[in-house]
Design an enzyme around this catalytic site. Structure first.
Site, short mmCIF file in Angstrom:
data_model
loop_
_atom_site.label_atom_id
_atom_site.label_comp_id
_atom_site.label_asym_id
_atom_site.label_seq_id
_atom_site.Cartn_x
_atom_site.Cartn_y
_atom_site.Cartn_z
N ARG A 51 0.83 -1.21 0.00
CA ARG A 51 0.00 0.00 0.00
C ARG A 51 0.86 1.26 0.00
O ARG A 51 0.44 2.30 -0.45
CB ARG A 51 -0.93 0.00 1.21
N LEU B 283 0.41 1.37 -5.34
CA LEU B 283 -0.75 2.18 -5.71
C LEU B 283 -0.50 3.68 -5.59
O LEU B 283 -0.86 4.44 -6.49
CB LEU B 283 -1.96 1.75 -4.88
N VAL C 113 -8.66 -1.90 -5.16
CA VAL C 113 -7.79 -3.00 -4.72
C VAL C 113 -7.03 -2.66 -3.45
O VAL C 113 -6.92 -1.51 -3.06
CB VAL C 113 -6.81 -3.40 -5.85
N GLU C 114 -6.48 -3.70 -2.83
CA GLU C 114 -5.72 -3.62 -1.58
C GLU C 114 -6.47 -2.83 -0.51
O GLU C 114 -5.92 -1.98 0.17
CB GLU C 114 -4.33 -3.01 -1.83
N GLY C 115 -7.74 -3.15 -0.35
CA GLY C 115 -8.59 -2.47 0.61
C GLY C 115 -9.39 -1.38 -0.06
O GLY C 115 -8.83 -0.36 -0.46
#
Length: 824
Positions: free
Chosen positions: A378, A382, A500-502
């Site tokens: 994260r 991103l 994505v990723e949360g």
């Protein structure tokens, strides 16, 4: 009047000591001295004695340790234990998996700015810079995004091979294991450069270098696992993916239904102890091409082959693609950004215990391993993708807005477009600073759990806002897809990073403040840990220290928040130059305000606070904007305080402060206990809200920077791939800017003369001929105007196609369909 003087003296002593965070004994001494002075200077003696009694009533039991622990600490410890919200193992793991950096100072209410400014300036090594200028730029030259997204739905074979040869998948794998051994900062720079050229390319490179088998192996793998797998991952012999998300476990990854049963099975011709996996995963990036799959699952040992524990917990294993029972599904198609992504399924897939990442020792430790590595992904992939897109959007849109003309005027000169350009420039500046600051924290060896969620959420949100404004300014140029379009695919792919990723909604409302309130707070975690100690004496001693540290901290922040609000943040010593000193004072104010709000919310709402997601989201916004503003100021200082950057810094800073006040205002107006909200409003906003959004005048200055070649614009464009070429239309448009500006005076002179003449020529070449004959322009100026026309045409031109070119490769018309059915 003399009656009030002793009480005023006591109040001033308390406020002074609270503001400066002086010890209780110092406060008692100062207050006592002032009361003695009041006595001898003729203040009302009875009032002085009453004030002295109040002082003694507070100071004596607080300063005598045994009395304090017996009368105050012990009862409060019992109350606190009942109030303390229960933490699950997964919540405790998430809270304990990260480290705290400068975000802890922001939560303290009194940030030590010297800690921020003393952090080393983020810089690449000579080897990293050479790689960025060499192989990374060459990969950009090889990339044709239209071919990737519309024709192939994949990278071309020669680009895949180049990425493997140049070890793009082993950026952060140590050299001893065959990787490049680059820093997290370098990882950020690579993704930032690749992303504006092709989101498919950047995700293909980014995923193996963030959350995936390599990252997990480097942190937890056995030596045998590292020596076998890491060299193969570094040079592309193995393409990795990591299978976490499933149909019934998205954001709630702790509810993974995929399971593995411990038992005997065959592996490489031998009967060994291992795990039989049953799994159903989706949204797995690189799954369609992966040869090595990392799998998260819940591990069970019903026969007790490993010990007494039956439910061992979430574990992580490496599964070869050719493992019996493993099925790689067909591809997903993510929003016209067709990076390799798809489902994975498996039934009774057997792997030995040696395939557990970290070996048998790490069985059941998967959630902790994921939490520690998720924040790395994260922090870099991103945010860097969003930063690259925002910076390129700012640079190319500034050039386009100067080149594109309507009504004889560059569209960037229209105030409506100026507003959008200012937003683009300010948010690109903020996004770039935020992503770099968080990557630098990882490079320093930190595991920035809270900053990683801030960076992921706010960079991707700012990236979406920039992409929207870029599309609005480009108009038809942005919506007609084709090789010339550099804006449309970015706009289409922006929601992927949001999801994505949360998912961003969950990240904002649950994670940023939820983690920050405990992990970053200087006392809450200490109180929680002390309350859970087994030894009674140790428990009371540590809780006493944490409790009264917390109380003094809370009183101090309330005083500081009110004082800064009352004085408009105009008083107080801070670092920085004349231009930024006021900025640091404002951040001091809102840091104290956040701390007051956080303490009040945790005290009055307790365990219910985790369900007050709107309140949590707003307080998370305050912490986030404090962190973003700090990152911008740090970069401004690192770059030598460039005066040319002032419009962008000022726009982004005013925007951050405005958002802080909006978030605080929303939290106070909707505070669940209304009288407390009113009281807090009087403390935090004694004169009401004062912060305003960036002004039009400031927006004009920021927008002008994007439309004019200058050092501020060059700094914003740093580390982008701006080599103009057939495959890089954005860089082509950017390269035209200087020539267009040089030609503008000639163009104005020619158009003015043409307007005031009686020439009847209608087409542009004939008009230029007349201009030469009439002496309005020279031959050299004619050449300049012809070049300007060509440049403008290339800038605004869009693509067109034959109908058959837009059909899917699998398209079958009605006649063909009938023929197929007849043949069948």
């Amino acid at each position: 009047m003399s009656i009030a003087i002793p009480f005023l003296a006591l109040f001033l002593a308390t406020a002074f000591c609270a503001y400066h965070r002086l010890r209780l004994a110092v406060w008692a001494a100062i207050a006592a001295t002032l009361l003695v002075a009041c006595w001898f200077l003729g203040a009302h003696h009875t009032a002085t004695l009453v004030a002295a009694g109040i002082l003694a009533l507070i100071a004596i039991p607080m300063l005598i340790t045994p009395v304090r622990k017996g009368l105050i600490t012990s009862p409060l410890l019992k109350f606190y234990t009942r109030l303390l919200p229960p933490l699950s193992d997964t919540e405790r793991t998430a809270l304990e998996s990260g480290t705290v950096g400068f975000e802890g100072e922001l939560f303290s209410g009194k940030p030590d700015w010297n800690k921020l400014l003393s952090l080393p300036k983020p810089e690449l090594s000579a080897e990293e810079q050479a790689y960025l200028d060499g192989p990374v730029e060459e990969a950009c030259r090889m990339t044709d995004d239209w071919d990737i997204t519309h024709v192939r739905a994949d990278l071309p074979p020669e680009l895949w091979e180049y990425l493997k040869q140049q070890k793009f998948f082993g950026l952060n794998i140590p050299k001893e294991y065959g990787g490049l051994g680059f820093s997290a900062l370098m990882n950020h720079k690579v993704i930032q450069k690749l992303a504006p050229i092709s989101s498919v390319l950047s995700s293909t490179v980014g995923v193996p270098n963030s959350l995936g088998p390599a990252e997990l192996l480097m942190h937890y793998g056995t030596e045998d696992q590292k020596r076998y797998y890491l060299p193969r991952l570094a040079d592309g012999r193995e393409i990795p993916c990591f299978a976490l998300t499933g149909p019934f476990a998205g954001s709630d990854a702790t509810s993974i239904p995929d399971y593995g049963i411990v038992g005997m099975g065959e592996w490489n011709g031998a009967n060994v102890l291992g795990i039989r996996l049953t799994l159903n995963k989706r949204y797995i990036t690189l799954a369609p091409v992966a040869t090595l799959i990392g799998v998260a699952f819940r591990m069970y040992d019903p026969d007790g082959l490993l010990g007494d524990k039956r439910d061992i917990g979430i574990s992580l294993a490496l599964v070869p693609r050719d493992a019996a029972g493993l099925e790689i599904g067909r591809r997903h198609f993510p929003l016209n950004a067709p990076f390799q992504n798809g489902p994975i399924r498996g039934k009774d897939v057997f792997v030995p215990l040696s395939q557990l990442i970290g070996g048998e020792e790490y069985a059941g430790q998967g959630w902790r391993m994921l939490m520690e590595c998720l924040s790395i992904g994260r922090s870099i992939t991103l945010p860097s993708t969003a930063s690259g897109g925002a910076k390129m959007g700012a640079i190319v849109t500034g050039a386009y807005a100067r080149i594109r003309k309507q009504f004889g005027l560059s569209v960037g000169r229209f105030e409506g477009v100026e507003e959008a350009l200012a937003r683009i420039g300010g948010r690109a500046y903020a996004c770039s600073a935020l992503s770099e600051a968080t990557a630098a924290a990882v490079a320093r060896g930190e595991n920035p759990a809270v900053p990683s969620t801030i960076a992921k959420y706010h960079c991707t949100e700012m990236g979406r806002e920039v992409a929207r404004d870029v599309m609005d300014i480009h108009g038809g140029k942005g919506i007609i897809l084709g090789p010339r379009n550099y804006a449309g695919r970015n706009w289409q792919s922006v929601p992927i990073a949001i999801t994505v990723e949360g998912a961003n909604i969950m990240t904002r409302s649950l994670m940023i403040f939820g983690q920050g309130a405990i992990l970053c707070h200087p006392w809450v975690m200490k109180e929680m840990k002390s309350a859970q100690l087994e030894n009674p004496k140790e428990r009371i001693d540590q809780f006493d220290h944490a409790l009264f540290g917390h109380i003094s901290y809370a009183v101090s922040n309330a005083v500081r928040a009110w004082w800064f609000g009352f004085t408009g943040s105009r008083i107080g010593s801070t670092p920085g130059g004349e231009y930024t000193r006021r900025c640091y004072r404002k951040l001091n104010r809102y840091s104290a305000a956040l701390s007051v709000m956080a303490d009040t919310s945790m005290l009055l709402l307790g365990g219910k606070l985790k369900f007050k997601e709107s309140l949590s989201g707003r307080l998370g916004d305050v912490l986030s904007q404090l962190y973003i503003a700090s990152a911008m100021l740090k970069r401004y200082e690192d770059q030598g305080r460039p005066i040319a950057d002032h419009p962008l810094l000022a726009w982004a800073f005013h925007d951050a402060i405005h958002k802080i006040e909006l978030a605080l205002s929303g939290a106070l107006r909707n505070f669940p206990i209304r009288p407390v909200g009113w009281l807090l409003w009087a403390v935090i906003f004694p004169w009401g809200r004062r912060a305003e959004a960036p002004s039009d005048r400031l927006g004009h200055r920021a927008a002008s920077l994007l439309m004019t070649p200058c050092e501020a614009r060059d700094r914003l464009a740093k580390d982008l791939f701006l080599e103009p070429g057939e495959r890089n239309p954005a860089a082509r448009v950017n390269s035209y800017l200087a020539k267009v500006i040089l030609a503008e005076p000639v163009e104005r002179k020619f158009l003015k003369a043409l307007k005031n003449s009686d020439i009847e020529a209608l087409d542009f070449p004939a008009q230029l001929d007349e201009g030469i004959r009439e002496g309005w322009i020279t031959a050299e100026e004619r050449r300049q105007l012809e070049e300007l026309r060509e440049i403008t045409l290339d800038t605004i031109m869009v693509d067109d196609f034959e109908s058959w070119e837009l059909r899917s490769a699998g398209y079958v018309d009605d006649k063909q369909a009938k023929a197929h059915r007849a043949a069948a």
